[in-house]
Write a protein that holds these residues in place. Structure first.
Motif, PDB file in Angstrom:
ATOM      1  N   GLN A  61      27.904  57.762  91.291  1.00  0.00           N
ATOM      2  CA  GLN A  61      27.203  58.731  92.136  1.00  0.00           C
ATOM      3  C   GLN A  61      27.052  60.025  91.338  1.00  0.00           C
ATOM      4  O   GLN A  61      27.883  60.926  91.398  1.00  0.00           O
ATOM      5  CB  GLN A  61      27.984  58.955  93.429  1.00  0.00           C
ATOM      6  CG  GLN A  61      28.029  57.713  94.300  1.00  0.00           C
ATOM      7  CD  GLN A  61      28.772  57.946  95.583  1.00  0.00           C
ATOM      8  OE1 GLN A  61      28.333  58.745  96.420  1.00  0.00           O
ATOM      9  NE2 GLN A  61      29.888  57.267  95.760  1.00  0.00           N
ATOM     10  N   VAL A  62      25.974  60.057  90.580  1.00  0.00           N
ATOM     11  CA  VAL A  62      25.723  61.143  89.627  1.00  0.00           C
ATOM     12  C   VAL A  62      24.309  61.653  89.819  1.00  0.00           C
ATOM     13  O   VAL A  62      23.512  61.081  90.563  1.00  0.00           O
ATOM     14  CB  VAL A  62      25.939  60.662  88.178  1.00  0.00           C
ATOM     15  CG1 VAL A  62      27.391  60.229  87.968  1.00  0.00           C
ATOM     16  CG2 VAL A  62      24.986  59.526  87.821  1.00  0.00           C
ATOM     17  N   SER A  63      24.006  62.735  89.108  1.00  0.00           N
ATOM     18  CA  SER A  63      22.687  63.326  89.288  1.00  0.00           C
ATOM     19  C   SER A  63      22.250  64.060  88.019  1.00  0.00           C
ATOM     20  O   SER A  63      23.075  64.640  87.307  1.00  0.00           O
ATOM     21  CB  SER A  63      22.698  64.327  90.454  1.00  0.00           C
ATOM     22  OG  SER A  63      21.399  64.872  90.674  1.00  0.00           O
ATOM     23  N   GLY A  64      20.954  64.021  87.790  1.00  0.00           N
ATOM     24  CA  GLY A  64      20.339  64.989  86.906  1.00  0.00           C
ATOM     25  C   GLY A  64      19.941  66.192  87.732  1.00  0.00           C
ATOM     26  O   GLY A  64      19.647  66.062  88.927  1.00  0.00           O
ATOM     27  N   VAL A  65      19.966  67.363  87.130  1.00  0.00           N
ATOM     28  CA  VAL A  65      19.606  68.595  87.839  1.00  0.00           C
ATOM     29  C   VAL A  65      18.628  69.386  86.981  1.00  0.00           C
ATOM     30  O   VAL A  65      18.536  69.188  85.775  1.00  0.00           O
ATOM     31  CB  VAL A  65      20.849  69.455  88.163  1.00  0.00           C
ATOM     32  CG1 VAL A  65      21.735  68.765  89.186  1.00  0.00           C
ATOM     33  CG2 VAL A  65      21.642  69.773  86.892  1.00  0.00           C
ATOM     34  N   LYS A  95      28.891  63.175  97.497  1.00  0.00           N
ATOM     35  CA  LYS A  95      29.323  64.041  96.403  1.00  0.00           C
ATOM     36  C   LYS A  95      28.790  63.473  95.096  1.00  0.00           C
ATOM     37  O   LYS A  95      28.935  62.278  94.830  1.00  0.00           O
ATOM     38  CB  LYS A  95      30.846  64.114  96.334  1.00  0.00           C
ATOM     39  CG  LYS A  95      31.360  65.054  95.247  1.00  0.00           C
ATOM     40  CD  LYS A  95      32.864  64.935  95.034  1.00  0.00           C
ATOM     41  CE  LYS A  95      33.194  63.801  94.092  1.00  0.00           C
ATOM     42  NZ  LYS A  95      34.627  63.760  93.714  1.00  0.00           N
ATOM     43  N   VAL A  96      28.179  64.326  94.280  1.00  0.00           N
ATOM     44  CA  VAL A  96      27.649  63.869  92.997  1.00  0.00           C
ATOM     45  C   VAL A  96      28.199  64.728  91.866  1.00  0.00           C
ATOM     46  O   VAL A  96      28.570  65.887  92.061  1.00  0.00           O
ATOM     47  CB  VAL A  96      26.102  63.905  92.967  1.00  0.00           C
ATOM     48  CG1 VAL A  96      25.518  62.937  93.985  1.00  0.00           C
ATOM     49  CG2 VAL A  96      25.561  65.309  93.191  1.00  0.00           C
ATOM     50  N   VAL A  97      28.236  64.126  90.692  1.00  0.00           N
ATOM     51  CA  VAL A  97      28.631  64.812  89.461  1.00  0.00           C
ATOM     52  C   VAL A  97      27.393  64.956  88.578  1.00  0.00           C
ATOM     53  O   VAL A  97      26.630  63.998  88.407  1.00  0.00           O
ATOM     54  CB  VAL A  97      29.723  64.033  88.710  1.00  0.00           C
ATOM     55  CG1 VAL A  97      30.125  64.766  87.432  1.00  0.00           C
ATOM     56  CG2 VAL A  97      30.936  63.820  89.607  1.00  0.00           C
ATOM     57  N   VAL A  98      27.190  66.132  88.027  1.00  0.00           N
ATOM     58  CA  VAL A  98      26.031  66.378  87.151  1.00  0.00           C
ATOM     59  C   VAL A  98      26.291  65.765  85.782  1.00  0.00           C
ATOM     60  O   VAL A  98      27.259  66.125  85.099  1.00  0.00           O
ATOM     61  CB  VAL A  98      25.752  67.881  87.016  1.00  0.00           C
ATOM     62  CG1 VAL A  98      24.641  68.130  85.983  1.00  0.00           C
ATOM     63  CG2 VAL A  98      25.380  68.480  88.366  1.00  0.00           C
ATOM     64  N   THR A  99      25.437  64.841  85.378  1.00  0.00           N
ATOM     65  CA  THR A  99      25.572  64.184  84.080  1.00  0.00           C
ATOM     66  C   THR A  99      24.303  64.238  83.242  1.00  0.00           C
ATOM     67  O   THR A  99      24.280  63.733  82.123  1.00  0.00           O
ATOM     68  CB  THR A  99      25.955  62.709  84.266  1.00  0.00           C
ATOM     69  OG1 THR A  99      24.961  62.054  85.049  1.00  0.00           O
ATOM     70  CG2 THR A  99      27.304  62.572  84.956  1.00  0.00           C
ATOM     71  N   ASP A 100      23.238  64.862  83.767  1.00  0.00           N
ATOM     72  CA  ASP A 100      21.952  64.791  83.078  1.00  0.00           C
ATOM     73  C   ASP A 100      21.067  65.949  83.513  1.00  0.00           C
ATOM     74  O   ASP A 100      21.348  66.634  84.501  1.00  0.00           O
ATOM     75  CB  ASP A 100      21.262  63.464  83.422  1.00  0.00           C
ATOM     76  CG  ASP A 100      20.221  63.031  82.402  1.00  0.00           C
ATOM     77  OD1 ASP A 100      19.940  63.807  81.453  1.00  0.00           O
ATOM     78  OD2 ASP A 100      19.679  61.924  82.551  1.00  0.00           O
ATOM     79  N   VAL A 110      17.941  64.899  90.831  1.00  0.00           N
ATOM     80  CA  VAL A 110      17.406  63.562  90.596  1.00  0.00           C
ATOM     81  C   VAL A 110      18.616  62.632  90.602  1.00  0.00           C
ATOM     82  O   VAL A 110      19.347  62.523  89.620  1.00  0.00           O
ATOM     83  CB  VAL A 110      16.642  63.475  89.264  1.00  0.00           C
ATOM     84  CG1 VAL A 110      16.051  62.082  89.093  1.00  0.00           C
ATOM     85  CG2 VAL A 110      15.531  64.524  89.217  1.00  0.00           C
ATOM     86  N   LEU A 111      18.843  61.994  91.725  1.00  0.00           N
ATOM     87  CA  LEU A 111      20.069  61.255  91.972  1.00  0.00           C
ATOM     88  C   LEU A 111      19.993  59.834  91.426  1.00  0.00           C
ATOM     89  O   LEU A 111      18.917  59.228  91.360  1.00  0.00           O
ATOM     90  CB  LEU A 111      20.336  61.181  93.478  1.00  0.00           C
ATOM     91  CG  LEU A 111      20.446  62.511  94.235  1.00  0.00           C
ATOM     92  CD1 LEU A 111      20.476  62.246  95.734  1.00  0.00           C
ATOM     93  CD2 LEU A 111      21.683  63.281  93.809  1.00  0.00           C
ATOM     94  N   SER A 112      21.160  59.296  91.055  1.00  0.00           N
ATOM     95  CA  SER A 112      21.228  57.868  90.772  1.00  0.00           C
ATOM     96  C   SER A 112      20.915  57.102  92.055  1.00  0.00           C
ATOM     97  O   SER A 112      21.031  57.634  93.171  1.00  0.00           O
ATOM     98  CB  SER A 112      22.612  57.491  90.249  1.00  0.00           C
ATOM     99  OG  SER A 112      23.594  57.676  91.266  1.00  0.00           O
ATOM    100  N   THR A 113      20.535  55.860  91.892  1.00  0.00           N
ATOM    101  CA  THR A 113      20.226  55.046  93.071  1.00  0.00           C
ATOM    102  C   THR A 113      21.431  54.955  93.996  1.00  0.00           C
ATOM    103  O   THR A 113      21.295  55.010  95.233  1.00  0.00           O
ATOM    104  CB  THR A 113      19.794  53.641  92.632  1.00  0.00           C
ATOM    105  OG1 THR A 113      18.728  53.753  91.680  1.00  0.00           O
ATOM    106  CG2 THR A 113      19.294  52.831  93.820  1.00  0.00           C
ATOM    107  N   ALA A 114      22.627  54.825  93.422  1.00  0.00           N
ATOM    108  CA  ALA A 114      23.841  54.737  94.243  1.00  0.00           C
ATOM    109  C   ALA A 114      24.037  55.994  95.073  1.00  0.00           C
ATOM    110  O   ALA A 114      24.395  55.920  96.259  1.00  0.00           O
ATOM    111  CB  ALA A 114      25.051  54.497  93.347  1.00  0.00           C
ATOM    112  N   ALA A 115      23.812  57.158  94.469  1.00  0.00           N
ATOM    113  CA  ALA A 115      24.003  58.421  95.186  1.00  0.00           C
ATOM    114  C   ALA A 115      22.931  58.626  96.254  1.00  0.00           C
ATOM    115  O   ALA A 115      23.224  59.063  97.370  1.00  0.00           O
ATOM    116  CB  ALA A 115      23.995  59.585  94.198  1.00  0.00           C
TER     117      ALA A 115
END
Length: 250
Positions: A61-65, A95-100, A110-115
């Motif tokens: 559960q991650v996201s680009g921002v 809850k998401v973690v910024v990875t991108d 821009v969320l992962s599909t899971a998030a």
């Protein structure tokens, strides 16, 4: 380096207090979309430089921002994100973690599909995916892991002449905005460069075990800064691809 020891207690107290100081707060309005991946998780090629960690951290559960990327210092930040369609969306969101880094149609996330799927009520996810972009509310929250803060020596580091570090499992609700290395023979701190994302690097690092300090920045409280010193946190014969434990946890 006795003068530096006086900082440690105060710095560690700040680390402990940060989750309490930064928890809660106002939600901000924005928009979110999603990106596809074969396993619905993150991507190991994200702009933060996290590699495989960026694919699997927080169960994917991650996201680009976009604006929250802050030149890479926003990498590793955690956010509570919830969409605003009552009939389709849960109240708590995810809850998401910024990875991108990522941009969409006037989106901050821009969320992962899971998030993205976790935003939805049971059996309502297909409606959100059909929208493609949804209005959301978000706020910064403390990151909490079952791991201490680690420093990953990136695979392209070359002992002893080139060192690149990436912080993983960053706790609390602060950004790591600078890292410096203590140069004992000169009695001074040498700043590491941030070439991209969460990566900090240095040519010709000092020999022997490395003492680092990192600057944390807390936004929304007068943009306050603090420094945390980590004595001999990187061993004298460090190795590319290895992680080293700082002992700092949420």
């Amino acid at each position: 380096m006795g003068f530096m020891n006086s900082y440690c207690v105060a710095f560690l107290c700040i680390i402990v207090l940060l989750p309490a100081l930064c928890h809660g707060g106002d939600y901000y309005s924005s928009r979110a979309t999603y990106y596809g991946s074969p396993d619905c998780l993150g991507t190991p090629t994200g702009a933060c430089g996290f590699g495989e960690y960026g694919r699997t951290v927080n169960d994917g559960q991650v996201s680009g921002v976009s604006s929250l990327y802050r030149g890479g210092s926003g990498c590793g930040a955690c956010y509570q994100v919830r969409c605003t369609i009552p009939e389709h969306c849960t109240e708590e969101g995810t809850k998401v973690v910024v990875t991108d880094y990522g941009e969409g149609d006037k989106t901050d996330f821009v969320l992962s599909t899971a998030a993205y799927g976790r935003l939805a009520r049971p059996y309502m996810a297909e409606h959100l995916f059909a929208y493609g972009v949804v209005d959301v509310e978000f706020k910064r929250i403390p990151c909490k892991y079952s791991y201490n803060l680690l420093f990953l020596v990136q695979a392209h580091s070359r002992y002893p002449g080139y060192l690149a570090l990436v912080p993983l499992y960053q706790p609390g609700a602060y950004d790591i905005t600078a890292i410096e290395v203590w140069q004992e023979d000169c009695k001074q701190w040498r700043p590491m460069r941030r070439p991209s994302g969460a990566v900090f690097d240095m040519t010709d690092p000092p020999l022997g075990a490395l003492t680092l300090r990192f600057q944390g920045t807390v936004y929304g409280y007068g943009d306050s800064n603090f420094w945390v010193q980590l004595t001999n946190v990187i061993p004298s014969e460090w190795k590319a691809g290895y992680t080293y434990d700082t002992g700092i946890s949420a």
